[in-house]
Design a protein around this motif. Sequence first.
Motif, PDB file in Angstrom:
ATOM      1  N   HIS A  86      46.491 -13.652 -22.082  1.00 43.68           N
ATOM      2  CA  HIS A  86      47.291 -14.838 -21.764  1.00 43.68           C
ATOM      3  C   HIS A  86      47.369 -15.778 -22.960  1.00 43.68           C
ATOM      4  O   HIS A  86      48.448 -16.272 -23.308  1.00 43.68           O
ATOM      5  CB  HIS A  86      46.699 -15.565 -20.555  1.00 43.68           C
ATOM      6  CG  HIS A  86      47.436 -16.807 -20.208  1.00 43.68           C
ATOM      7  ND1 HIS A  86      47.081 -18.040 -20.690  1.00 43.68           N
ATOM      8  CD2 HIS A  86      48.533 -17.005 -19.444  1.00 43.68           C
ATOM      9  CE1 HIS A  86      47.914 -18.944 -20.235  1.00 43.68           C
ATOM     10  NE2 HIS A  86      48.808 -18.347 -19.468  1.00 43.68           N
ATOM     11  N   ASP A  87      46.249 -16.031 -23.603  1.00 40.08           N
ATOM     12  CA  ASP A  87      46.249 -16.907 -24.776  1.00 40.08           C
ATOM     13  C   ASP A  87      47.099 -16.314 -25.895  1.00 40.08           C
ATOM     14  O   ASP A  87      47.844 -17.023 -26.572  1.00 40.08           O
ATOM     15  CB  ASP A  87      44.823 -17.139 -25.275  1.00 40.08           C
ATOM     16  CG  ASP A  87      44.038 -18.055 -24.358  1.00 40.08           C
ATOM     17  OD1 ASP A  87      44.660 -18.747 -23.533  1.00 40.08           O
ATOM     18  OD2 ASP A  87      42.797 -18.062 -24.472  1.00 40.08           O
ATOM     19  N   ARG A  88      46.993 -15.025 -26.095  1.00 48.67           N
ATOM     20  CA  ARG A  88      47.759 -14.348 -27.152  1.00 48.67           C
ATOM     21  C   ARG A  88      49.257 -14.446 -26.860  1.00 48.67           C
ATOM     22  O   ARG A  88      50.051 -14.741 -27.745  1.00 48.67           O
ATOM     23  CB  ARG A  88      47.324 -12.888 -27.241  1.00 48.67           C
ATOM     24  CG  ARG A  88      48.037 -12.103 -28.287  1.00 48.67           C
ATOM     25  CD  ARG A  88      47.429 -10.703 -28.375  1.00 48.67           C
ATOM     26  NE  ARG A  88      48.262  -9.871 -29.172  1.00 48.67           N
ATOM     27  CZ  ARG A  88      49.152  -9.001 -28.698  1.00 48.67           C
ATOM     28  NH1 ARG A  88      49.269  -8.841 -27.395  1.00 48.67           N
ATOM     29  NH2 ARG A  88      49.899  -8.288 -29.493  1.00 48.67           N
ATOM     30  N   GLN A  89      49.644 -14.213 -25.620  1.00 48.77           N
ATOM     31  CA  GLN A  89      51.059 -14.283 -25.252  1.00 48.77           C
ATOM     32  C   GLN A  89      51.583 -15.704 -25.399  1.00 48.77           C
ATOM     33  O   GLN A  89      52.714 -15.905 -25.843  1.00 48.77           O
ATOM     34  CB  GLN A  89      51.244 -13.796 -23.815  1.00 48.77           C
ATOM     35  CG  GLN A  89      52.677 -13.737 -23.372  1.00 48.77           C
ATOM     36  CD  GLN A  89      53.448 -12.637 -24.059  1.00 48.77           C
ATOM     37  OE1 GLN A  89      52.878 -11.693 -24.585  1.00 48.77           O
ATOM     38  NE2 GLN A  89      54.755 -12.767 -24.080  1.00 48.77           N
ATOM     39  N   THR A  90      50.778 -16.691 -25.038  1.00 50.56           N
ATOM     40  CA  THR A  90      51.195 -18.082 -25.174  1.00 50.56           C
ATOM     41  C   THR A  90      51.388 -18.452 -26.640  1.00 50.56           C
ATOM     42  O   THR A  90      52.339 -19.156 -26.992  1.00 50.56           O
ATOM     43  CB  THR A  90      50.164 -19.010 -24.522  1.00 50.56           C
ATOM     44  OG1 THR A  90      50.032 -18.639 -23.153  1.00 50.56           O
ATOM     45  CG2 THR A  90      50.595 -20.466 -24.592  1.00 50.56           C
TER      46      THR A  90
END
Length: 101
Positions: free
Chosen positions: A32-36
């Motif tokens: 999730h952090d990477r996609q954000t």
Amino acid sequence: APPPRPPVSHRYVAVPLAVFLGGASYLPFYLHDRQTKLTGNLYARDQPLSGNQIMRGPYINTGSKDAGPDPDWDHKTGRYKGKKPPPSDRVTDVQRQTGGQ
């Protein structure tokens, strides 16, 4: 009688299992952090919806007639700045206790 088995330590199973479960538990947060970081906040975008997002819309928000950002939603504060909804016709517990006053 057969010879007694040597004691086997459960550490050989417990430690790798704990490491695996910890990594597997952290994986959704990492993704999730990477996609954000790669695409930015999808909720605060001003760009039009992609074809994939349009196709997923009917499944995520069944019955929705609108598409696009809500002009009354403030993404910076996380609050709705539009007009308040109409009052409900339901009688609340407080109104029951006070006799409708």
